[in-house]
Design a protein around this motif. Structure first.
Motif, short mmCIF file in Angstrom:
data_model
loop_
_atom_site.label_atom_id
_atom_site.label_comp_id
_atom_site.label_asym_id
_atom_site.label_seq_id
_atom_site.Cartn_x
_atom_site.Cartn_y
_atom_site.Cartn_z
N ALA A 47 7.76 -22.51 4.04
CA ALA A 47 6.99 -21.62 4.92
C ALA A 47 7.22 -21.99 6.38
CB ALA A 47 5.51 -21.72 4.60
N GLU A 48 7.36 -21.00 7.20
CA GLU A 48 7.49 -21.18 8.66
C GLU A 48 6.56 -20.20 9.38
OE1 GLU A 48 9.04 -23.48 10.19
OE2 GLU A 48 10.24 -24.33 8.56
N PRO A 49 5.54 -20.66 10.11
CA PRO A 49 5.09 -22.05 10.21
C PRO A 49 4.49 -22.55 8.90
CG PRO A 49 3.48 -20.59 11.21
CD PRO A 49 4.68 -19.73 10.87
N GLU A 50 4.05 -23.80 8.88
CA GLU A 50 3.67 -24.45 7.63
C GLU A 50 2.55 -23.73 6.88
OE1 GLU A 50 3.21 -29.04 6.24
OE2 GLU A 50 1.91 -28.42 7.88
N ASP A 51 1.60 -23.14 7.61
CA ASP A 51 0.47 -22.49 6.93
C ASP A 51 0.71 -21.00 6.68
OD1 ASP A 51 0.31 -21.66 9.52
OD2 ASP A 51 -1.83 -22.07 9.75
N ALA A 52 1.96 -20.54 6.88
CA ALA A 52 2.31 -19.16 6.53
C ALA A 52 2.65 -19.09 5.04
CB ALA A 52 3.48 -18.68 7.38
N GLU A 53 3.06 -17.92 4.57
CA GLU A 53 3.41 -17.77 3.16
C GLU A 53 4.91 -17.95 2.98
OE1 GLU A 53 2.07 -13.97 1.92
OE2 GLU A 53 -0.06 -14.47 2.08
N SER A 54 5.27 -18.84 2.06
CA SER A 54 6.68 -19.05 1.74
C SER A 54 7.18 -17.91 0.86
CB SER A 54 6.85 -20.37 1.00
OG SER A 54 6.21 -20.29 -0.28
N PRO A 55 8.49 -17.72 0.76
CA PRO A 55 9.02 -16.72 -0.18
C PRO A 55 8.53 -16.94 -1.60
CG PRO A 55 10.74 -17.43 1.32
CD PRO A 55 9.56 -18.33 1.58
N HIS A 56 8.42 -18.22 -2.01
CA HIS A 56 7.92 -18.52 -3.36
C HIS A 56 6.49 -18.02 -3.54
CE1 HIS A 56 6.75 -20.80 -6.94
NE2 HIS A 56 5.72 -21.23 -6.26
N LEU A 57 5.63 -18.30 -2.58
CA LEU A 57 4.24 -17.88 -2.71
C LEU A 57 4.14 -16.36 -2.74
CD1 LEU A 57 1.24 -18.29 -2.83
CD2 LEU A 57 1.21 -18.67 -0.35
N ARG A 58 4.93 -15.67 -1.94
CA ARG A 58 4.88 -14.21 -1.96
C ARG A 58 5.25 -13.67 -3.34
NH1 ARG A 58 6.90 -14.89 3.39
NH2 ARG A 58 9.06 -14.57 2.72
N CYS A 59 6.19 -14.33 -4.01
CA CYS A 59 6.55 -13.90 -5.37
C CYS A 59 5.40 -14.14 -6.34
CB CYS A 59 7.78 -14.67 -5.85
SG CYS A 59 9.31 -14.24 -5.00
N MET A 60 4.75 -15.29 -6.26
CA MET A 60 3.64 -15.58 -7.14
C MET A 60 2.47 -14.61 -6.88
SD MET A 60 4.59 -18.11 -9.12
CE MET A 60 6.20 -17.31 -9.08
N LYS A 61 2.27 -14.26 -5.61
CA LYS A 61 1.19 -13.34 -5.26
C LYS A 61 1.39 -11.97 -5.91
CE LYS A 61 -0.43 -12.83 -1.19
NZ LYS A 61 -0.54 -12.62 0.28
N PHE A 62 2.63 -11.57 -6.08
CA PHE A 62 2.90 -10.27 -6.70
C PHE A 62 2.18 -10.18 -8.05
CE2 PHE A 62 5.30 -7.84 -9.81
CZ PHE A 62 5.54 -6.64 -9.17
N TYR A 63 2.29 -11.23 -8.83
CA TYR A 63 1.70 -11.23 -10.17
C TYR A 63 0.19 -11.42 -10.11
CZ TYR A 63 6.57 -11.84 -11.52
OH TYR A 63 7.92 -11.68 -11.67
#
Length: 294
Positions: A63-79
């Protein structure tokens, strides 16, 4: 019920590829469908539950910055968002938090985007007491439960075999450049013990190490691109295991094969409680069945 499990299988990591096998074995009365971060157009309409896990999927690395959403988290959020929208139960099963090396102290900032989902999950089962502590600290929940990793329940049907080799599972400090590993290798050579380097990670992670092993130790056997069954078979037939990978340790313990890990290991190995019976891993599925029964 059709249950969607969302993890990190299919990318060449043996540990992550073990979970779908365990889920199918433990839940034969249900239809299990497995997803990873290669997102579908949408979940099937008849999915009745979404399960995030197993493995170290609770992270926000990249994640950039650290407390933003990483690509991985955005994928998990989809589900997770799909389950929330449909009003079906969802949660975390046999998961672990995962941090970059030496970044454990920054977990509160790194995991901040996960907090709303930890608060809203129908159930949370985690694979270490330290993970339970962190989940409670950042979410305020007191009902997250600890059980040993679900992969301890993986038991392929294997013929009794003993190849007598020392198996080295590379990752982190367990690599062909490490001074201590080379010291061990000299001792094994002195006792004529055959050595097998078993890759349980994706090629992108283990490739450079395997290439260096082939150059430095041409007499060593190298096993790569394996299935969980092949990895389990190699470890269970070994006389001794040195592992830098978490599931190398899990398979060695399951097989009752002596093993060691480096002292300075990543988070998930460092907090493993070896005093807890491996069979307690069944608790993850007891929780899941409780949720299914309502």
């Amino acid at each position: 019920m059709k249950i969607a499990f969302v993890g990190a299988s299919g990318y060449g990591n043996v540990g992550d590829d073990t979970y779908p096998l365990v889920f199918a074995q433990q839940l034969p009365e249900h239809e299990v469908v497995v997803y990873n971060s290669d997102l579908p157009d949408r979940l099937p309409e008849d999915v009745g539950m979404v399960v995030i896990g197993g493995g170290g999927v609770l992270h926000n690395v990249g994640a950039e910055p650290e407390d933003a959403e990483s690509p991985h988290l955005r994928c998990m959020k989809f589900y997770m968002d799909a389950a929330i929208e449909r009003g079906i139960p969802w949660g975390f099963l046999s998961c672990g938090f995962q941090f970059q090396v030496h970044r454990d102290g920054a977990y509160a900032a790194a995991l901040k985007p996960w907090v709303p989902y930890l608060k809203g999950a129908s159930f949370i089962t985690l694979r270490s007491r330290e993970c339970v502590r962190i989940a409670g600290e950042i979410s305020g929940r007191t009902d997250a439960e600890f059980y040993p990793d679900a992969a301890y329940l993986y038991r392929p049907a294997l013929a009794a075999d003993q190849n007598g080799s020392v198996t080295i599972v590379p990752a982190g400090l367990v690599n062909p450049r490490n001074v201590l590993i080379n010291h061990y290798l000299r001792q094994f050579a002195a006792s004529d013990a055959p050595v097998c380097w078993l890759s349980m990670g994706a090629r992108v992670d283990d490739g450079w190490m395997l290439e260096e092993v082939a150059t430095r130790f041409p007499e060593a056997r190298i096993v790569e691109c394996v299935s969980p069954e092949v990895a389990f078979r190699q470890i269970s037939a070994s006389r001794f295991v040195i592992t830098g990978r978490y599931h190398g340790m899990v398979f060695a313990r399951s097989s009752r094969v002596p093993f060691i890990t480096p002292v300075d290991v990543p988070y998930k190995l460092r907090h493993e409680d070896y005093a807890v019976p491996m069979a307690d891993a069944a608790g993850h599925f007891e929780v899941l069945r409780r949720i299914i029964r309502g």
